[in-house]
Design a protein around this motif. Structure first.
Motif, PDB file in Angstrom:
ATOM      1  N   PHE A  32      -0.866  -4.975  -3.867  1.00 51.00           N
ATOM      2  CA  PHE A  32      -1.879  -5.414  -4.831  1.00 51.00           C
ATOM      3  C   PHE A  32      -1.377  -6.651  -5.579  1.00 51.00           C
ATOM      4  CE2 PHE A  32      -3.887  -5.400  -9.036  1.00 51.00           C
ATOM      5  CZ  PHE A  32      -5.231  -5.348  -8.684  1.00 51.00           C
ATOM      6  N   LEU A  33      -0.088  -6.681  -5.896  1.00 53.16           N
ATOM      7  CA  LEU A  33       0.504  -7.798  -6.644  1.00 53.16           C
ATOM      8  C   LEU A  33       0.852  -8.990  -5.767  1.00 53.16           C
ATOM      9  CD1 LEU A  33       2.900  -5.815  -9.001  1.00 53.16           C
ATOM     10  CD2 LEU A  33       0.685  -6.844  -9.589  1.00 53.16           C
ATOM     11  N   HIS A  34       0.847  -8.821  -4.460  1.00 54.32           N
ATOM     12  CA  HIS A  34       1.308  -9.864  -3.548  1.00 54.32           C
ATOM     13  C   HIS A  34       0.669 -11.239  -3.786  1.00 54.32           C
ATOM     14  CE1 HIS A  34       2.068 -11.943   0.293  1.00 54.32           C
ATOM     15  NE2 HIS A  34       3.270 -11.447   0.055  1.00 54.32           N
ATOM     16  N   PRO A  35      -0.643 -11.357  -3.997  1.00 52.97           N
ATOM     17  CA  PRO A  35      -1.203 -12.693  -4.272  1.00 52.97           C
ATOM     18  C   PRO A  35      -0.589 -13.344  -5.524  1.00 52.97           C
ATOM     19  CG  PRO A  35      -2.962 -11.163  -3.733  1.00 52.97           C
ATOM     20  CD  PRO A  35      -1.710 -10.341  -3.881  1.00 52.97           C
ATOM     21  N   SER A  81      -8.065   5.174 -10.067  1.00 51.99           N
ATOM     22  CA  SER A  81      -7.369   5.052  -8.781  1.00 51.99           C
ATOM     23  C   SER A  81      -8.227   4.227  -7.848  1.00 51.99           C
ATOM     24  CB  SER A  81      -7.054   6.428  -8.186  1.00 51.99           C
ATOM     25  OG  SER A  81      -8.213   7.061  -7.722  1.00 51.99           O
ATOM     26  N   TRP A  82      -7.559   3.523  -6.922  1.00 53.78           N
ATOM     27  CA  TRP A  82      -8.261   2.697  -5.950  1.00 53.78           C
ATOM     28  C   TRP A  82      -7.378   2.503  -4.726  1.00 53.78           C
ATOM     29  CZ3 TRP A  82      -5.728   0.741 -10.112  1.00 53.78           C
ATOM     30  CH2 TRP A  82      -4.919  -0.382  -9.955  1.00 53.78           C
ATOM     31  N   SER A  83      -7.982   2.006  -3.667  1.00 51.70           N
ATOM     32  CA  SER A  83      -7.298   1.827  -2.394  1.00 51.70           C
ATOM     33  C   SER A  83      -6.897   0.360  -2.230  1.00 51.70           C
ATOM     34  CB  SER A  83      -8.257   2.246  -1.276  1.00 51.70           C
ATOM     35  OG  SER A  83      -7.643   2.121  -0.031  1.00 51.70           O
ATOM     36  N   VAL A  84      -5.676   0.141  -1.726  1.00 50.21           N
ATOM     37  CA  VAL A  84      -5.147  -1.205  -1.503  1.00 50.21           C
ATOM     38  C   VAL A  84      -4.741  -1.313  -0.037  1.00 50.21           C
ATOM     39  CG1 VAL A  84      -3.312  -2.839  -2.090  1.00 50.21           C
ATOM     40  CG2 VAL A  84      -4.306  -1.383  -3.870  1.00 50.21           C
ATOM     41  N   GLN A  85      -5.160  -2.392   0.626  1.00 53.24           N
ATOM     42  CA  GLN A  85      -4.761  -2.619   2.011  1.00 53.24           C
ATOM     43  C   GLN A  85      -3.293  -3.023   2.049  1.00 53.24           C
ATOM     44  OE1 GLN A  85      -7.379  -5.055   4.367  1.00 53.24           O
ATOM     45  NE2 GLN A  85      -5.815  -5.412   5.916  1.00 53.24           N
ATOM     46  N   PRO A  90      -2.082  -1.859  12.609  1.00 59.44           N
ATOM     47  CA  PRO A  90      -3.421  -1.375  12.301  1.00 59.44           C
ATOM     48  C   PRO A  90      -3.688  -1.484  10.791  1.00 59.44           C
ATOM     49  CG  PRO A  90      -1.940   0.479  12.507  1.00 59.44           C
ATOM     50  CD  PRO A  90      -1.130  -0.756  12.836  1.00 59.44           C
ATOM     51  N   VAL A  91      -4.960  -1.507  10.459  1.00 61.73           N
ATOM     52  CA  VAL A  91      -5.344  -1.597   9.051  1.00 61.73           C
ATOM     53  C   VAL A  91      -4.959  -0.284   8.359  1.00 61.73           C
ATOM     54  CG1 VAL A  91      -7.266  -1.840   7.441  1.00 61.73           C
ATOM     55  CG2 VAL A  91      -7.213  -3.211   9.527  1.00 61.73           C
ATOM     56  N   LEU A  92      -4.165  -0.413   7.319  1.00 61.07           N
ATOM     57  CA  LEU A  92      -3.742   0.743   6.530  1.00 61.07           C
ATOM     58  C   LEU A  92      -4.070   0.506   5.069  1.00 61.07           C
ATOM     59  CD1 LEU A  92      -0.181   1.381   8.014  1.00 61.07           C
ATOM     60  CD2 LEU A  92      -2.277   2.631   8.532  1.00 61.07           C
ATOM     61  N   HIS A  93      -4.423   1.575   4.392  1.00 67.10           N
ATOM     62  CA  HIS A  93      -4.689   1.525   2.952  1.00 67.10           C
ATOM     63  C   HIS A  93      -3.867   2.603   2.261  1.00 67.10           C
ATOM     64  CE1 HIS A  93      -8.270  -0.585   4.458  1.00 67.10           C
ATOM     65  NE2 HIS A  93      -8.275  -1.171   3.272  1.00 67.10           N
ATOM     66  N   ARG A  94      -3.464   2.325   1.037  1.00 67.67           N
ATOM     67  CA  ARG A  94      -2.760   3.303   0.209  1.00 67.67           C
ATOM     68  C   ARG A  94      -3.466   3.389  -1.138  1.00 67.67           C
ATOM     69  NH1 ARG A  94      -0.662   4.712   4.391  1.00 67.67           N
ATOM     70  NH2 ARG A  94       1.491   4.354   4.955  1.00 67.67           N
ATOM     71  N   ARG A  95      -3.515   4.586  -1.679  1.00 67.58           N
ATOM     72  CA  ARG A  95      -4.109   4.783  -3.005  1.00 67.58           C
ATOM     73  C   ARG A  95      -3.070   4.459  -4.066  1.00 67.58           C
ATOM     74  NH1 ARG A  95      -9.182   5.288  -3.098  1.00 67.58           N
ATOM     75  NH2 ARG A  95      -9.256   6.153  -5.170  1.00 67.58           N
ATOM     76  N   VAL A  96      -3.530   3.835  -5.125  1.00 65.37           N
ATOM     77  CA  VAL A  96      -2.695   3.573  -6.295  1.00 65.37           C
ATOM     78  C   VAL A  96      -3.441   4.105  -7.509  1.00 65.37           C
ATOM     79  CG1 VAL A  96      -1.554   1.538  -5.309  1.00 65.37           C
ATOM     80  CG2 VAL A  96      -3.644   1.244  -6.637  1.00 65.37           C
TER      81      VAL A  96
END
Length: 127
Positions: A32-35, A81-85, A90-96
């Motif tokens: 999420f912080l990468h940008p 909470s929300w999902s972050v790619q 493959p496309v993966l998402h994780r909840r934060v």
């Protein structure tokens, strides 16, 4: 794993008495912080990487603190909470969660403040 804490140019953060935090390679918090990390690298030349080394001292530490303030504003505007790619193929998402994210950012802000007090640096050490 990415470890973040107070250190100096020769050592990774390791003093348990100083504020520190860590990110796992596949967690949504880092991605999420990468940008923001990319923009910070453009400003300071220091890229916060899961497998690299970045050191923030002096003016770069001030830039890091500004980035953390922006991160806090972004996170506070999210739902609980929300999902972050975290991967493309493959496309993966994780909840934060906002609560955990704000805890991580608080630890990072404390490390930046402490580094400033001690005239040291915030070290980001990936392995």
């Amino acid at each position: 794993m990415l470890d973040i804490g107070v250190g100096d140019a020769l050592h990774k953060p390791s003093d348990p008495a100083e504020p520190s935090l860590g990110f796992e390679g596949d967690d949504g918090y880092y991605w999420f912080l990468h940008p923001l990390f990319e923009r910070l690298a453009g400003e300071t030349g220091q890229y916060i990487d899961l497998y690299g080394y970045a050191l923030f001292a002096g003016p770069d530490l001030l830039a890091l603190s500004r980035m953390l303030s922006e991160a806090r504003r972004l996170v506070q505007g999210q739902p609980e909470s929300w999902s972050v790619q975290t991967a493309v193929a493959p496309v993966l998402h994780r909840r934060v969660t906002r609560t955990e994210f704000l805890r991580l950012l608080s630890a990072w802000e404390r490390a930046a403040s402490r580094a400033q007090e001690l005239s040291r640096a915030v070290i980001c050490f990936g392995d």
